[in-house]
Structure formats: structure tokens, C-alpha cells
Design an enzyme around this catalytic site. Structure first.
Site, mmCIF file in Angstrom:
data_model
loop_
_atom_site.group_PDB
_atom_site.id
_atom_site.type_symbol
_atom_site.label_atom_id
_atom_site.label_comp_id
_atom_site.label_asym_id
_atom_site.label_seq_id
_atom_site.Cartn_x
_atom_site.Cartn_y
_atom_site.Cartn_z
ATOM 1 N N PHE A 55 0.811 -1.224 0.000
ATOM 2 C CA PHE A 55 0.000 0.000 0.000
ATOM 3 C C PHE A 55 0.842 1.271 0.000
ATOM 4 C CE2 PHE A 55 0.990 -0.319 4.510
ATOM 5 C CZ PHE A 55 1.224 1.010 4.828
ATOM 6 N N CYS A 111 9.777 1.061 3.269
ATOM 7 C CA CYS A 111 10.650 -0.083 3.562
ATOM 8 C C CYS A 111 12.087 0.361 3.761
ATOM 9 C CB CYS A 111 10.577 -1.102 2.432
ATOM 10 S SG CYS A 111 11.290 -0.493 0.908
HETATM 11 P P1 NAD Z 1 1.453 -6.803 2.948
HETATM 12 O O1 NAD Z 1 2.471 -7.879 2.946
HETATM 13 O O2 NAD Z 1 0.410 -6.823 3.988
HETATM 14 O O3 NAD Z 1 0.664 -6.789 1.540
HETATM 15 C C1 NAD Z 1 1.367 -6.788 0.310
HETATM 16 C C2 NAD Z 1 0.503 -7.489 -0.734
HETATM 17 O O4 NAD Z 1 0.295 -8.848 -0.361
HETATM 18 C C3 NAD Z 1 -0.883 -6.856 -0.880
HETATM 19 O O5 NAD Z 1 -1.193 -6.774 -2.254
HETATM 20 C C4 NAD Z 1 -1.795 -7.816 -0.140
HETATM 21 O O6 NAD Z 1 -3.098 -7.874 -0.687
HETATM 22 C C5 NAD Z 1 -1.099 -9.154 -0.297
HETATM 23 N N1 NAD Z 1 -1.295 -10.046 0.850
HETATM 24 C C6 NAD Z 1 -1.468 -9.698 2.139
HETATM 25 N N2 NAD Z 1 -1.578 -10.787 2.906
HETATM 26 C C7 NAD Z 1 -1.457 -11.853 2.090
HETATM 27 C C8 NAD Z 1 -1.457 -13.275 2.304
HETATM 28 N N3 NAD Z 1 -1.625 -13.789 3.524
HETATM 29 N N4 NAD Z 1 -1.298 -14.071 1.239
HETATM 30 C C9 NAD Z 1 -1.117 -13.564 0.001
HETATM 31 N N5 NAD Z 1 -1.098 -12.233 -0.251
HETATM 32 C C10 NAD Z 1 -1.259 -11.383 0.774
HETATM 33 O O7 NAD Z 1 2.258 -5.416 2.943
HETATM 34 P P2 NAD Z 1 1.681 -3.943 3.068
HETATM 35 O O8 NAD Z 1 1.227 -3.742 4.478
HETATM 36 O O9 NAD Z 1 0.763 -3.645 1.974
HETATM 37 O O10 NAD Z 1 3.018 -3.085 2.805
HETATM 38 C C11 NAD Z 1 3.949 -2.787 3.797
HETATM 39 C C12 NAD Z 1 5.100 -3.771 3.789
HETATM 40 O O11 NAD Z 1 5.725 -3.780 2.503
HETATM 41 C C13 NAD Z 1 6.196 -3.366 4.756
HETATM 42 O O12 NAD Z 1 6.667 -4.507 5.404
HETATM 43 C C14 NAD Z 1 7.270 -2.766 3.870
HETATM 44 O O13 NAD Z 1 8.568 -2.817 4.408
HETATM 45 C C15 NAD Z 1 7.136 -3.629 2.660
HETATM 46 N N6 NAD Z 1 7.701 -2.989 1.465
HETATM 47 C C16 NAD Z 1 8.859 -3.501 0.974
HETATM 48 C C17 NAD Z 1 9.461 -2.896 -0.117
HETATM 49 C C18 NAD Z 1 10.762 -3.423 -0.663
HETATM 50 O O14 NAD Z 1 11.116 -3.043 -1.768
HETATM 51 N N7 NAD Z 1 11.486 -4.267 0.035
HETATM 52 C C19 NAD Z 1 8.865 -1.792 -0.731
HETATM 53 C C20 NAD Z 1 7.658 -1.307 -0.206
HETATM 54 C C21 NAD Z 1 7.083 -1.932 0.902
#
Ligand code: NAD
Length: 501
Positions: A153, A285
Site C-alpha cells: 500500500f 521499507c
Molecule cells: P502486505 O504484505 O500486507 O501486503 C502486500 C501485498 O500482499 C498486498 O497486495 C496484499 O493484498 C497481499 N497479501 C497480504 N496478505 C497476504 C497473504 N496472507 N497471502 C497472500 N497475499 C497477501 O504489505 P503492506 O502492508 O501492503 O506493505 C507494507 C510492507 O511492505 C512493509 O513490510 C514494507 O517494508 C514492505 N515494502 C517492501 C518494499 C521493498 O522493496 N522491500 C517496498 C515497499 C514496501
């Protein structure tokens, strides 16, 4: 696009497709706490429809000359540039970040688009003449097929652009599974692509949650999975996709340290910490989570300058003159508050307490004031876990070696930075840290679009990068062709030994 004002639907084969009677999620404006619309949560059948559209579009798109693909990219870039202000508002409404931060996100997204112009050069293969009798060998890069992108998000526009643009320019077709918390930003981009002339089916957007993700990963017609999100889900997606023999890279969370040496410029270090630690309500992140202060004098000088400034950070709605905005949801805010409570129970001291903040006129927004803790030890949850919100911690060590040791022992390996005036210290540090992206006197070392983005350890699973030339490897398959067109007099004979020259 005729956007449905009350609902974020899917975008399949060049058209908005709304579910009838399926599961629905709620999307909030974090600045006010109000629900602004609903979002379709795709079923496996809708995911299948999107994959089939991408699969049907693949052959025609992959055969198109890369020059023609670049023409469409160029038009998309122009439209994106012209749409900055309107798109920034869409980001702010769904995500809660400040308007200036949303504009900065779009600026970085344009950089990712710019890098895709280099695709023709990067897609060039290699050629060796006369490696054997009349035999030439050459290699080509071909697209892998239907690629699934799954995003978080916190970057509603940079997320989809970074993942999908280069994939498409390499000749792949894409199903982008947007974050269900920020669904309309992705629809806005899909609309710009269609206006730019992208053929139907090349980019499809699916709204949804785990059900959609599982269906997309397991679909027999999908070839690659590019995930960005939390480490817990990244590890799951990586494992599931690998089991299905898909090409997969999964980017996870981080816990990024900023080390301040005794010789560092204190004003520069404090300013860098403030922006990198609290910008975007710390929902990045690559946000700095931990200040590691080397020596007692450094700790005193840094804290004396930092604490009064943390106390005066401005928190408010996206369209105010604030330093950062609201968290993504009420649940996210409560999770961060609980992390602070747990840290205090485990022995941390609160230097600045942001809990209980009320923003006048926006009392229901998901705000949390800046929070700073010290007396934190490496066995506390607040140090071990990624906390995606504005609570940051301070640790003191005696030497750079101690700082490197604790950074290297941490499970995450996304980013790190060091503040010093000494070149040799910087060189030693850069070489020794087990972290993917390093900043020297740079607070958020997210590399520019033409360099590779990617963390180490539990911040990234699999081989692949989020930007830069390495991207071409992930989004293409390498094929090597040995060919002989012999002279007319050539007489062939059966040879049972392994071919050698
Ligand atoms: P999230 O892991 O909750 O969700 C990411 C995606 O996965 C969403 O599209 C969501 O619908 C899907 N999802 C959620 N739960 C799932 C499950 N159990 N099974 C399959 N799919 C699932 O992450 P978020 O809260 O949207 O974003 C924040 C996180 O993303 C933080 O941990 C941040 O550090 C990380 N992030 C990492 C980077 C990077 O490049 N390393 C960049 C941006 C954000």
C-alpha cells in the site's frame, strides 16, 4: 476511464470489470478516517479471467518491435507527467501521505519509466562468429510470458510502475494485483496506458487479497511472480511460487540502521534522520528505524539536537503543511501503539511520546505523533521487528565495529546508512555491512532508477531486483543458439564424440 466513484473494480482486457455479488473490501481516507469507496476482492474466477486476457495478448505484444513498445511508453510518460497533480491527489486520498510526498513518489516513478527507454540496449544479445567449422553462436533474450505483480500500500504509484513497466517493455504481459488499500491509483495508471495506445490485455489490474494472490500464483498460465510487501507474506509468496516452478522474486520489510560517527556533521545527521525516520509516517521499507550513536559524546550531541525537533514535527492531513500524514488504517495505528507499549514493558524509555495525538478538525484520522525511544536493547521486540509507523529507537555503541556487528546480526538487510566525514571509515563500513543498499551521508539510499534496488537477508527472497539493468534478467529468458550454414561443398559425417573445437 469511466471510474466508478463508489467502487474500485478490476481492469481486464482494456475494460473496467466490476464483480457482481462477490466479496467487497472498504477503502478509507486515512486523513479523515472516512470510508471513501468499496473495493472488489477478486475471486479465483476473476483472477483466471485476467490471466487469460494477458495470455491471449502475449503473442502479439511479444512480437511487436521494441521500438513500437517504446513509442507507447513515451506516450504514457507524457500522460503521466501531465497528470502529476491529479494523480498525487488520488494517492493522498487513499494512502494519507502528504501532497508533496505524493508528488515526489510520482517523480521517482517517472525515473523508473525513463529507465525502461534503455530496454532495446539491454535486450541486445551476444554473438560469436566461427566458434567451430562455419558455426556461429548467439544469445537472445525472450520475454518470460504472463507476469504477476503484487504490490504493497505504501507506494500506490511507484509500486505498480516499477514492477510493470519494465516487464511490459521486455515483451511480457502483466496481471497487477494492487493493494486492496490503495486500489484506484493502479486503475488510474491502467487508464493512462490505454490512452497511450497499449493493446488490450497487456496490462490487467486485479483488486483483491490472499484469494486473488493464491489464484494468480497457482495459475498454470502465469510464468513469473514479482512481489513487494511484508516479509511474512514475501516468504509465503516466494515459497508458493517456487513450488509451482515460477520465476519469483519477493521483496520484504526492513529494519534500517543509521550509524552516526563522532566526526559526523551533527546538523546534517539530525536532519537526515528526521526525514528518513519519520517521512511518510515511517511507512517506507527504506525508512530509518534505528539511530546507532557511536560513543557517549556523539549520543549526547545528537540527542540534544534531535529531541526538540522531533517534538515539533507537524502531523496532519495530506493537504496541510505537515511533515507527515496519517497511517494507512486504524488497525495499523493500533499495532504501532501496541508495539510502543510492549517496548516500554520490556524496559525502553520514552523520550518523545506521540500517542494520543488529535489533529484538530480531523479527529477520526489515523494519526500517530512522532515517538522516540532509548534504553532499547537488541533482544527487545521493538528492535527486532519492523514497526511500520512513527516510532524510532536509539542505541548507543562504543565503536563502528560494534555497530557493524549488530547490523549484521539483524535478520533484515534492506538499507543502512553511515554518517561520517572520513573516507576510510566509510569504505570499511560499506565493505563490511551485510546489507543490500548503503548510504554514506545519505539518509534513504534508494538507488536511482538506473541502478539496482534490492535488500539482502530476510528483506528479499529470490533473485531479481526492483530497478536497474538487473531487471532485464528477471523479465527475460536467455536462449543460446548455435547455428551452421555450411559452404555448399561441405560434406557431413556422423561423429560420435562430444563436439569439440
Ligand atoms: P502486505 O504484505 O500486507 O501486503 C502486500 C501485498 O500482499 C498486498 O497486495 C496484499 O493484498 C497481499 N497479501 C497480504 N496478505 C497476504 C497473504 N496472507 N497471502 C497472500 N497475499 C497477501 O504489505 P503492506 O502492508 O501492503 O506493505 C507494507 C510492507 O511492505 C512493509 O513490510 C514494507 O517494508 C514492505 N515494502 C517492501 C518494499 C521493498 O522493496 N522491500 C517496498 C515497499 C514496501
Amino acid at each position: 476511464m469511466n471510474m466508478n466513484a463508489n467502487k474500485a473494480c478490476h481492469y481486464i482486457n482494456g475494460k473496467l470489470v466490476c464483480s457482481a455479488g462477490g466479496r467487497i473490501g472498504k477503502v478509507y481516507n486515512p486523513s479523515t478516517g472516512e470510508q471513501i469507496y468499496e473495493v472488489d476482492l477478486a475471486s479465483a474466477q476473476e483472477a483466471d479471467q485476467a490471466v487469460k486476457a494477458a495470455s491471449q495478448a502475449f503473442e502479439g505484444w511479444a512480437k511487436l518491435t521494441v521500438t513500437r513498445r517504446i513509442e507507447i511508453l513515451h506516450k504514457f510518460r507524457q500522460l503521466l507527467d501531465q497528470s502529476r497533480k491529479e494523480l498525487a491527489e488520488v494517492i493522498c486520498m487513499e494512502n494519507g501521505k502528504t501532497y508533496s510526498d505524493a508528488l515526489a513518489e510520482i517523480a521517482r516513478s517517472l525515473e523508473a519509466v525513463d529507465f525502461a527507454y534503455h530496454a532495446p540496449h539491454l535486450l541486445k544479445g551476444e554473438y560469436s562468429m566461427q566458434v567451430g567449422g562455419d558455426i556461429d553462436v548467439y544469445s537472445i533474450r525472450q520475454p518470460i510470458g504472463v507476469v504477476i505483480g503484487i504490490g504493497p500500500f505504501n507506494f500506490p504509484v511507484m509500486g505498480p510502475i516499477s514492477t510493470t513497466t519494465f516487464a511490459m517493455i521486455c515483451g511480457n504481459t502483466v496481471v497487477w494485483k494492487a493493494s486492496e488499500k490503495v486500489p484506484k491509483s493502479s486503475l488510474y495508471l491502467a487508464d493512462l496506458w490505454t490512452k497511450a495506445g497499449l493493446p488490450d490485455g497487456v496490462l490487467n489490474v486485479i483488486q483483491g487479497d490472499k484469494e486473488a494472490v493464491d489464484a494468480l500464483i497457482r495459475h498454470p498460465l502465469t510464468a513469473g511472480v514479482h512481489f513487494v510487501g511484508s516479509t511474512r507474506v514475501a516468504e509465503y509468496v516466494y515459497g508458493e511460487a517456487a513450488k509451482q516452478h515460477k520465476r519469483v522474486v519477493a521483496f520484504g520489510g526492513g529494519k534500517n540502521h543509521m550509524v552516526i560517527m563522532p566526526d559526523a556533521d551533527m546538523d546534517q545527521s539530525v536532519n537526515a534522520f528526521l526525514g528518513a525516520a519519520y517521512g511518510s509516517a515511517s511507512q517506507r521499507c527504506m525508512a530509518v528505524s534505528v539511530a546507532v550513536l557511536v560513543g557517549e559524546k556523539t549520543a549526547k550531541a545528537f540527542c540534544e539536537k534531535l529531541i526538540p525537533q522531533v517534538k515539533t514535527l507537524k502531523v496532519g492531513p495530506w493537504n496541510s503543511e505537515s511533515d507527515y500524514g496519517a497511517l494507512i488504517s486504524r488497525e495499523a495505528k493500533e499495532n504501532v501503539e501496541r508495539a510502543i507499549e510492549r517496548a516500554v514493558e520490556q524496559g525502553a524509555r520514552v523520550l518523545v511520546d506521540g500517542r494520543g495525538l488529535k489533529v484538530p478538525g480531523h479527529e477520526n484520522g489515523f494519526y500517530l505523533g512522532p515517538t522516540l525511544l532509548d534504553q532499547v536493547t537488541t533482544d527487545m521486540d521493538i528492535y527486532k521487528e519492523e514497526v511500520f509507523g512513527p516510532v524510532r529507537v536509539i542505541l548507543q555503541v562504543d565503536s563502528m565495529e560494534q555497530a557493524i556487528k549488530l547490523i549484521n546480526e539483524h535478520e533484515y538487510g534492506n538499507g543502512v546508512c553511515l554518517f561520517t566525514r572520513d573516507g576510510y571509515t566509510a569504505k570499511k563500513f560499506s565493505e563490511a555491512v551485510q546489507i543490500g543498499m548503503v548510504g554514506i551521508n545519505v539518509g534513504i539510499p534508494v538507488p536511482v532508477g538506473y541502478h539496482n534496488f534490492g535488500g539482502w537477508k530476510r528483506s528479499k527472497f529470490g533473485d531479481g531486483y526492483g530497478s536497474g539493468p538487473e531487471n532485464v534478467r528477471f523479465f527475460t529468458k536467455l536462449k543460446t543458439i548455435s547455428q551452421r550454414f555450411p559452404e555448399p561443398e561441405f560434406v557431413s559425417r556422423a561423429d560420435f564424440d562430444f563436439p569439440s573445437n
